[in-house]
Motif scaffolding. Structure first.
Motif, mmCIF file in Angstrom:
data_model
loop_
_atom_site.group_PDB
_atom_site.id
_atom_site.type_symbol
_atom_site.label_atom_id
_atom_site.label_comp_id
_atom_site.label_asym_id
_atom_site.label_seq_id
_atom_site.Cartn_x
_atom_site.Cartn_y
_atom_site.Cartn_z
ATOM 1 N N CYS A 88 0.834 -1.211 0.000
ATOM 2 C CA CYS A 88 0.000 0.000 0.000
ATOM 3 C C CYS A 88 0.869 1.262 0.000
ATOM 4 N N GLU A 89 0.369 2.309 -0.653
ATOM 5 C CA GLU A 89 1.068 3.593 -0.636
ATOM 6 C C GLU A 89 0.337 4.628 0.215
ATOM 7 N N HIS A 90 -0.891 4.280 0.633
ATOM 8 C CA HIS A 90 -1.647 5.177 1.516
ATOM 9 C C HIS A 90 -2.520 4.300 2.408
ATOM 10 N N LEU A 91 -2.613 4.680 3.698
ATOM 11 C CA LEU A 91 -3.384 3.885 4.656
ATOM 12 C C LEU A 91 -4.421 4.751 5.357
ATOM 13 N N VAL A 92 -5.609 4.156 5.554
ATOM 14 C CA VAL A 92 -6.687 4.776 6.324
ATOM 15 C C VAL A 92 -6.909 3.885 7.543
ATOM 16 N N GLY A 101 -15.216 2.366 14.710
ATOM 17 C CA GLY A 101 -16.116 2.952 13.722
ATOM 18 C C GLY A 101 -15.785 4.360 13.301
ATOM 19 N N THR A 102 -14.710 4.925 13.822
ATOM 20 C CA THR A 102 -14.340 6.295 13.465
ATOM 21 C C THR A 102 -12.994 6.311 12.754
ATOM 22 N N LEU A 103 -12.725 7.416 12.075
ATOM 23 C CA LEU A 103 -11.437 7.589 11.405
ATOM 24 C C LEU A 103 -10.405 8.025 12.429
ATOM 25 N N LEU A 104 -9.381 7.193 12.639
ATOM 26 C CA LEU A 104 -8.331 7.508 13.605
ATOM 27 C C LEU A 104 -7.289 8.429 12.972
ATOM 28 N N THR A 105 -6.779 8.011 11.810
ATOM 29 C CA THR A 105 -5.792 8.816 11.095
ATOM 30 C C THR A 105 -5.601 8.219 9.702
ATOM 31 N N GLU A 106 -4.885 8.925 8.861
ATOM 32 C CA GLU A 106 -4.497 8.385 7.553
ATOM 33 C C GLU A 106 -3.170 8.986 7.141
ATOM 34 N N GLY A 107 -2.464 8.276 6.251
ATOM 35 C CA GLY A 107 -1.161 8.747 5.807
ATOM 36 C C GLY A 107 -0.402 7.656 5.094
ATOM 37 N N THR A 108 0.891 7.891 4.866
ATOM 38 C CA THR A 108 1.729 6.891 4.198
ATOM 39 C C THR A 108 2.031 5.755 5.178
ATOM 40 N N PRO A 109 2.464 4.609 4.698
ATOM 41 C CA PRO A 109 2.811 3.507 5.613
ATOM 42 C C PRO A 109 3.834 3.923 6.674
ATOM 43 N N LEU A 110 4.836 4.716 6.284
ATOM 44 C CA LEU A 110 5.839 5.135 7.255
ATOM 45 C C LEU A 110 5.218 6.012 8.342
ATOM 46 N N GLU A 111 4.345 6.952 7.927
ATOM 47 C CA GLU A 111 3.685 7.828 8.900
ATOM 48 C C GLU A 111 2.809 7.022 9.858
ATOM 49 N N ILE A 112 2.125 6.025 9.328
ATOM 50 C CA ILE A 112 1.239 5.197 10.160
ATOM 51 C C ILE A 112 2.066 4.353 11.135
ATOM 52 N N GLN A 113 3.194 3.824 10.672
ATOM 53 C CA GLN A 113 4.057 3.023 11.544
ATOM 54 C C GLN A 113 4.587 3.840 12.721
ATOM 55 N N ASN A 114 4.812 5.123 12.487
ATOM 56 C CA ASN A 114 5.382 5.987 13.520
ATOM 57 C C ASN A 114 4.327 6.729 14.327
ATOM 58 N N SER A 115 3.034 6.442 14.066
ATOM 59 C CA SER A 115 1.966 7.174 14.740
ATOM 60 C C SER A 115 1.700 6.601 16.130
ATOM 61 N N PRO A 116 1.839 7.423 17.203
ATOM 62 C CA PRO A 116 1.505 6.954 18.552
ATOM 63 C C PRO A 116 0.040 6.547 18.675
ATOM 64 N N GLN A 117 -0.862 7.233 17.929
ATOM 65 C CA GLN A 117 -2.290 6.899 17.983
ATOM 66 C C GLN A 117 -2.535 5.474 17.486
ATOM 67 N N VAL A 118 -1.860 5.116 16.398
ATOM 68 C CA VAL A 118 -2.047 3.781 15.813
ATOM 69 C C VAL A 118 -1.492 2.719 16.745
ATOM 70 N N ALA A 145 -3.905 2.166 19.480
ATOM 71 C CA ALA A 145 -5.112 1.452 19.057
ATOM 72 C C ALA A 145 -4.855 -0.045 18.941
ATOM 73 N N TYR A 146 -3.645 -0.414 18.426
ATOM 74 C CA TYR A 146 -3.344 -1.828 18.209
ATOM 75 C C TYR A 146 -2.808 -2.516 19.453
ATOM 76 N N LEU A 147 -2.003 -1.780 20.243
ATOM 77 C CA LEU A 147 -1.310 -2.408 21.371
ATOM 78 C C LEU A 147 -1.874 -2.005 22.727
ATOM 79 N N GLY A 148 -2.757 -1.000 22.743
ATOM 80 C CA GLY A 148 -3.330 -0.569 24.007
ATOM 81 C C GLY A 148 -2.425 0.361 24.771
ATOM 82 N N THR A 149 -1.329 0.827 24.133
ATOM 83 C CA THR A 149 -0.399 1.754 24.794
ATOM 84 C C THR A 149 0.312 2.562 23.728
ATOM 85 N N GLU A 150 0.776 3.738 24.092
ATOM 86 C CA GLU A 150 1.501 4.571 23.134
ATOM 87 C C GLU A 150 2.970 4.174 23.049
ATOM 88 N N HIS A 151 3.421 3.292 23.903
ATOM 89 C CA HIS A 151 4.853 2.931 23.940
ATOM 90 C C HIS A 151 5.021 1.521 23.383
#
Length: 588
Positions: free
Chosen positions: A553-557, A562-579, A582-588
């Motif tokens: 993918c070149e762009h991720l949503v 049920g809500t939009l958390l964020t969107e961006g390039t794969p690198l931006e999503i990998q480095n997003s504390p919000q993401v 959401a996946y791990l239950g912690t920002e760290h």
């Protein structure tokens, strides 16, 4: 095709030879009844075996054909051949009305509705003075052909079995065609068929009408064979018997109709003789025996007796005769950078649950966009809202600048959006080629009667050529004639992608295509997705496998609850504390 013609000619000659053999008149009469039953059962094979629709009202359509012909020949002196078509007209109108109402029902409502229809027509026939009430109509003329009176014997036998063979041949040609594939998808694949552009309600009504028409022809023959008619053969009891015959023979097989009619008629006659001798008293005990046999059949041989014969027959394989067929015309593709999909604040409520809340994003031509999020984030619901499987509670979806919100999935598919499913949807007893050719449905025009008369040859070759091309495109060319149900999960996923590509889409939507795949199969899938992107196909990918998503993918949503958390390039999503939270239950 020549070999098929030779086989049918040999079969026709065999029927003619039976009429010429010195068989007792009793056996000719029995075979005539078996032919009459076979016509009705052929309709039930189409209705119940192919489409999965249960009807107990076929005897009522037999009655319409019989009474229409009887009344018009007696009161207006019309030729039986003319009354055949009048009866068919009455039957088709009745079937359209009944089918238009009942086929919108699901579950047990359809069988109950056909029972009510059959009973009401039975009592109507028995209470109308013009139809002779329960005494019926007497003194009907026999059928004549040119100068020959076909009577009730060998001439009638040739006519009846000629019609049975013609109906069987037409049905086999129909099922092996574009409309036939659509019909075969109705039993277990309605949602998938709609997504491929099939109007499933329309095809259910067509099948209902065809089954009723075959029953009407049987009624016409019955009236002029018996020379008299009354309501008794057209009641609910006979409607149940027709279904019994079809199940015994093999409800999913054309020749099962004839097998079931033959065995049921022979058993009925023999049991009426044998049971009184065994029990020592007379009565309708054969009904009890039939009931026990039906239960045993459903338990131990659910595919019917013809399935035993079919296992011994060599498996047929299509002769590849479409390699020289002309390519199908293709739709114009969007220009590079053009907005293909524009999702604007879509929302979906299920009662008090807000499953999708104001999701917005865009896809441009040639992009692979990933829609990701934890389990329960609403990805598949969003996917179904875009493709028309679910209706929107709010918001709009634009496809190539045109609003597609509120359109059924088949209309969205017609405009150039095609999809796969989270759980593979296919017709297991169809070949891979046939499953994929279902995706070409919108690119063909020939209908039911063209298929029955084999006027669809050129188009059918084009559709099959396209199906083969798409299978080869995704690396599945070696599986053309494999039964789809025998495939492993990986090839099944690729088959679904090939089927979606057959619609000639501008946008391809893939719902968790890597689910259940092994590592090498995922690598193969990634290669196919890159190849499609290189060919200009835009893709929306819903996927849990982050390795695959980040790779192609070149762009991720990203969605959460049920809500939009964020969107961006794969690198931006990998480095997003919000993401990460959401996946791990912690920002760290």
């Amino acid at each position: 095709m020549a070999s098929h013609g030779i086989r049918w000619a040999a079969l026709a000659l065999l029927v003619l030879a039976l009429a010429l053999l010195p068989l007792p008149d009793f056996w000719i009469t029995q075979l005539n009844y078996i032919g009459l039953y076979s016509l009705v059962c052929l309709g039930l094979v189409l209705l119940t075996g192919v489409a999965g629709l249960t009807s107990f009202g076929q005897a009522a359509f037999v009655g319409i054909g019989a009474y229409t012909s009887g009344w018009f020949t007696l009161n207006l002196g019309l030729s039986p051949w003319l009354t055949l078509f009048i009866g068919l007209a009455f039957t088709v109108v009745s079937a359209l009305i009944v089918g238009g109402i009942t086929l919108r029902m699901s579950g047990h409502y359809l069988p109950l509705a056909t029972i009510a229809w059959g009973l009401s027509l039975y009592y109507l026939m028995g209470n109308l003075d013009v139809l002779g009430k329960y005494d019926g109509l007497l003194g009907l003329p026999s059928i004549t052909f040119l100068v020959w009176d076909l009577g009730q014997g060998r001439g009638f036998f040739v006519l009846t079995w000629g019609l049975v063979l013609a109906a069987a041949a037409a049905m086999l040609l129909l099922l092996d065609s574009r409309p036939g594939r659509a019909m075969r998808s109705l039993r277990n694949g309605t949602q998938m068929a709609e997504a491929m552009g099939v109007n499933t309600l329309r095809y259910k009504i067509v099948i209902f009408v065809l089954a009723a028409a075959l029953a009407s022809i049987s009624g016409w023959l019955f009236a002029h064979f018996q020379r008299s008619i009354n309501p008794s053969p057209f009641g609910l009891k006979m409607g149940i018997e027709y279904l019994f015959m079809t199940v015994v023979g093999g409800v999913g097989q054309v020749w099962g109709a004839v097998t079931g009619a033959l065995l049921t008629k022979l058993m009925e006659d023999q049991l009426q003789v044998l049971l009184p001798r065994l029990i020592g008293t007379s009565g309708s005990y054969e009904v009890i025996v039939f009931g026990v046999l039906l239960v045993c059949m459903l338990k131990f041989l659910p595919d019917g007796l013809w399935s035993l014969v079919q296992r011994k027959l060599p498996r047929k394989q299509r002769v590849v005769d479409w390699t020289q067929a002309a390519a199908l015309p293709q739709r114009s593709q969007p220009a590079a950078g053009e907005v293909v999909l524009d999702v604007q604040a879509i929302r979906k409520k299920f009662g008090g649950l807000l499953a999708v809340n104001d999701i917005s994003f865009q896809i441009r031509a040639g992009q692979i966009v990933g829609l990701i999020g934890p389990n329960g984030a609403g990805k598949s619901t969003t996917f179904n809202l875009i493709t028309g499987v679910l209706g929107l509670s709010a918001g709009k979806v634009f496809f190539r600048g045109e609003a597609v919100s509120g359109l059924p999935s088949r209309e969205i598919a017609r405009r150039g959006m095609s999809r796969t499913f989270q759980h593979v949807k296919m017709i297991p007893d169809m070949t891979v080629l046939e499953n994929v050719a279902l995706g070409t449905h919108l690119r063909g025009r020939k209908g039911v009667f063209a298929a029955m008369a084999r006027f669809n040859r050129v188009e059918e070759q084009q559709l099959l050529r396209e199906a083969q091309r798409q299978l080869e495109r995704v690396g599945m060319g070696q599986y053309l004639h494999e039964q789809a149900g025998n495939l492993a999960m990986g090839p099944q996923r690729l088959m679904e992608i090939a089927r979606a590509l057959c619609t000639d889409p501008a946008l391809l939507l893939l719902d968790e295509p890597a689910a259940g795949l092994r590592h090498q199969e995922k690598q193969d899938l990634a290669g196919v997705l890159r190849q499609l992107q290189g060919e200009g196909v835009s893709i929306l990918l819903v996927e849990h496998d982050m390795g695959l998503v980040m790779d192609v993918c070149e762009h991720l949503v990203v969605m959460e609850f049920g809500t939009l958390l964020t969107e961006g390039t794969p690198l931006e999503i990998q480095n997003s504390p919000q993401v990460r939270a959401a996946y791990l239950g912690t920002e760290h």
